[in-house]
Design a protein around this motif. Sequence first.
Motif, short mmCIF file in Angstrom:
data_model
loop_
_atom_site.label_atom_id
_atom_site.label_comp_id
_atom_site.label_asym_id
_atom_site.label_seq_id
_atom_site.Cartn_x
_atom_site.Cartn_y
_atom_site.Cartn_z
N TYR A 197 0.85 -1.20 0.00
CA TYR A 197 0.00 0.00 0.00
C TYR A 197 0.88 1.25 0.00
O TYR A 197 0.68 2.17 -0.79
N ALA A 198 1.89 1.25 0.89
CA ALA A 198 2.74 2.45 1.03
C ALA A 198 3.43 2.80 -0.28
O ALA A 198 3.48 3.96 -0.68
N ASN A 199 3.94 1.79 -0.95
CA ASN A 199 4.80 2.02 -2.11
C ASN A 199 4.05 2.06 -3.44
O ASN A 199 4.61 2.50 -4.45
N ILE A 200 2.82 1.56 -3.47
CA ILE A 200 2.08 1.49 -4.75
C ILE A 200 0.77 2.26 -4.69
O ILE A 200 0.44 3.01 -5.60
N ILE A 201 0.02 2.08 -3.62
CA ILE A 201 -1.37 2.56 -3.61
C ILE A 201 -1.53 3.96 -3.02
O ILE A 201 -2.48 4.68 -3.35
N THR A 202 -0.62 4.36 -2.12
CA THR A 202 -0.81 5.62 -1.37
C THR A 202 -1.27 6.80 -2.23
O THR A 202 -2.21 7.50 -1.84
N PRO A 203 -0.63 7.05 -3.39
CA PRO A 203 -1.06 8.26 -4.13
C PRO A 203 -2.52 8.20 -4.58
O PRO A 203 -3.10 9.23 -4.91
N TYR A 204 -3.10 7.02 -4.58
CA TYR A 204 -4.47 6.85 -5.10
C TYR A 204 -5.46 6.58 -3.97
O TYR A 204 -6.51 5.99 -4.18
N SER A 205 -5.10 7.04 -2.77
CA SER A 205 -5.92 6.76 -1.59
C SER A 205 -7.35 7.27 -1.74
O SER A 205 -8.30 6.63 -1.26
N SER A 206 -7.53 8.40 -2.43
CA SER A 206 -8.90 8.92 -2.57
C SER A 206 -9.73 7.95 -3.42
O SER A 206 -10.95 7.82 -3.23
N HIS A 207 -9.07 7.24 -4.34
CA HIS A 207 -9.81 6.26 -5.16
C HIS A 207 -10.15 5.01 -4.35
O HIS A 207 -11.15 4.37 -4.61
N VAL A 208 -9.30 4.69 -3.37
CA VAL A 208 -9.61 3.57 -2.47
C VAL A 208 -10.87 3.92 -1.67
O VAL A 208 -11.80 3.10 -1.54
N ALA A 209 -10.92 5.14 -1.17
CA ALA A 209 -12.09 5.57 -0.39
C ALA A 209 -13.35 5.49 -1.25
O ALA A 209 -14.40 5.02 -0.79
N LYS A 210 -13.25 5.91 -2.52
CA LYS A 210 -14.42 5.84 -3.43
C LYS A 210 -14.83 4.38 -3.67
O LYS A 210 -16.00 4.07 -3.78
N LEU A 211 -13.82 3.51 -3.76
CA LEU A 211 -14.11 2.09 -3.99
C LEU A 211 -14.95 1.53 -2.83
O LEU A 211 -15.92 0.81 -3.04
N PHE A 212 -14.57 1.92 -1.60
CA PHE A 212 -15.33 1.43 -0.45
C PHE A 212 -16.77 1.92 -0.50
O PHE A 212 -17.70 1.16 -0.20
N GLU A 213 -16.96 3.18 -0.90
CA GLU A 213 -18.33 3.71 -1.02
C GLU A 213 -19.12 2.86 -2.02
O GLU A 213 -20.26 2.48 -1.79
N LYS A 214 -18.44 2.58 -3.14
CA LYS A 214 -19.11 1.83 -4.22
C LYS A 214 -19.49 0.41 -3.74
O LYS A 214 -20.59 -0.06 -3.97
N ILE A 215 -18.55 -0.23 -3.04
CA ILE A 215 -18.80 -1.59 -2.55
C ILE A 215 -19.92 -1.56 -1.51
O ILE A 215 -20.84 -2.38 -1.53
N ASP A 216 -19.86 -0.56 -0.60
CA ASP A 216 -20.88 -0.46 0.45
C ASP A 216 -22.27 -0.24 -0.15
O ASP A 216 -23.23 -0.88 0.25
N THR A 217 -22.35 0.65 -1.16
CA THR A 217 -23.68 0.98 -1.70
C THR A 217 -24.21 -0.14 -2.59
O THR A 217 -25.41 -0.33 -2.70
N SER A 218 -23.29 -0.94 -3.18
CA SER A 218 -23.77 -2.00 -4.08
C SER A 218 -24.12 -3.28 -3.31
O SER A 218 -24.71 -4.19 -3.86
N GLY A 219 -23.76 -3.32 -2.03
CA GLY A 219 -24.05 -4.51 -1.21
C GLY A 219 -23.36 -5.76 -1.73
O GLY A 219 -23.87 -6.87 -1.58
#
Length: 395
Positions: A197-219
Amino acid sequence: MSKNLNAIQIADKVYWVGAIDWGVRNIHGYTTDRGTTYNAYLVMDDKITLFDTVKKEFEDEFLSRIASIVNPEKIDYIISNHSEPDHSEVLPEIIKAVKPEKVFASVMGKKALNAIYHDLNMEITAVKDGEELGLGSKTVKFMETRMLHWPDSMFSYLVEDKVLLTQDAFGMHLASSERFGEELPWGVLKTHVSGYYANIITPYSSHVAKLFEKIDTSGLEVSIVAPDHGPVWRNMDNFRKVLSLYKKWSARKLDEKIVIVYDTMWGSTEKMANHIEDGARSSDVSVEMMPLYSFERSMIALEMLDASAVIVGAPTLNNNIFPSLADVLTYIKGLKFKTPYGAVFGSYGWSGEGNNLLREYLVSIGVEIVDEIKSKYVPDDKVKEECFLLGQAVA
Ligand code: FEO
């Protein structure tokens, strides 16, 4: 004993057919000290479907694993969830050899694959977010995950089996004989998930947060998570721990932790670092000392992931920033950590530009500078006391 080149079943008619890269130690600047795996998955339905491929040098291993289940020429569909070469380098060859009925990618994936390979030997079919594809008894639902971590990235969800194929997300660079998360100690998994996460994903953290919203709302219900690197998550208790870490990191929640990153020429900057450490430890915060003669940039990134402060020190060298610090700061800047506080220090002989350059770098990545100290040659008692107070102030 010959190498085991069998496919490994991960769900009903779903097989891991990837490759294990025990030797790789650097993936675009990230030190992969335990190697990695390139995971690809084969679904044996009416339409035999391959998800992603591997790096070119592992083509034979990959084809052998497919052949342990089915003649590769029988593959009907290929789905590219992510076009980065570690997952697509074999694609032009396999398209040529297999002549699948169709190859699918996201809209951006189609563009990326055409720009990377120029001649893919067939037209890619672009799929949209939410689109479904029937394979026979199974259905694939595509989920666009743009910028997680490339513009083309998408997940594929096997609806009936509740298997989520997540390309790079939730993966780790870890070569192992074990294919499932529950076969490895949680401490090992956590270290490598964190480093990834630290070395690959960190710059895209806002997209991770959006992914969680999407997963939560889609059930979306998930029973297996199969990323493109590292073990498959079949034990949902472990995966829930990974999710909770991703939630913490993507929300930029930080710990009471200070990272002291420095290098030294003749020991003066290190003496300063030691007094700063003493000052920082006089408060109840954790302190990581990271001299760059022993730590490399990926380790610094790992500790920066949840640090609230970074203290950076280096001697001035030839009127300039010390090279090891220049390397690490360039890398850290790209990863876009949100470290709120910091300080700089360093020794010098004549002109002492080092501190200014370090400060400018930290300010440019949004760090508020709490204090700074420089020492002409070897720190005297006054400078040592100031270093202690700097550590205290940051803590
Ligand atoms: Fe594993 Fe973004 O490639």
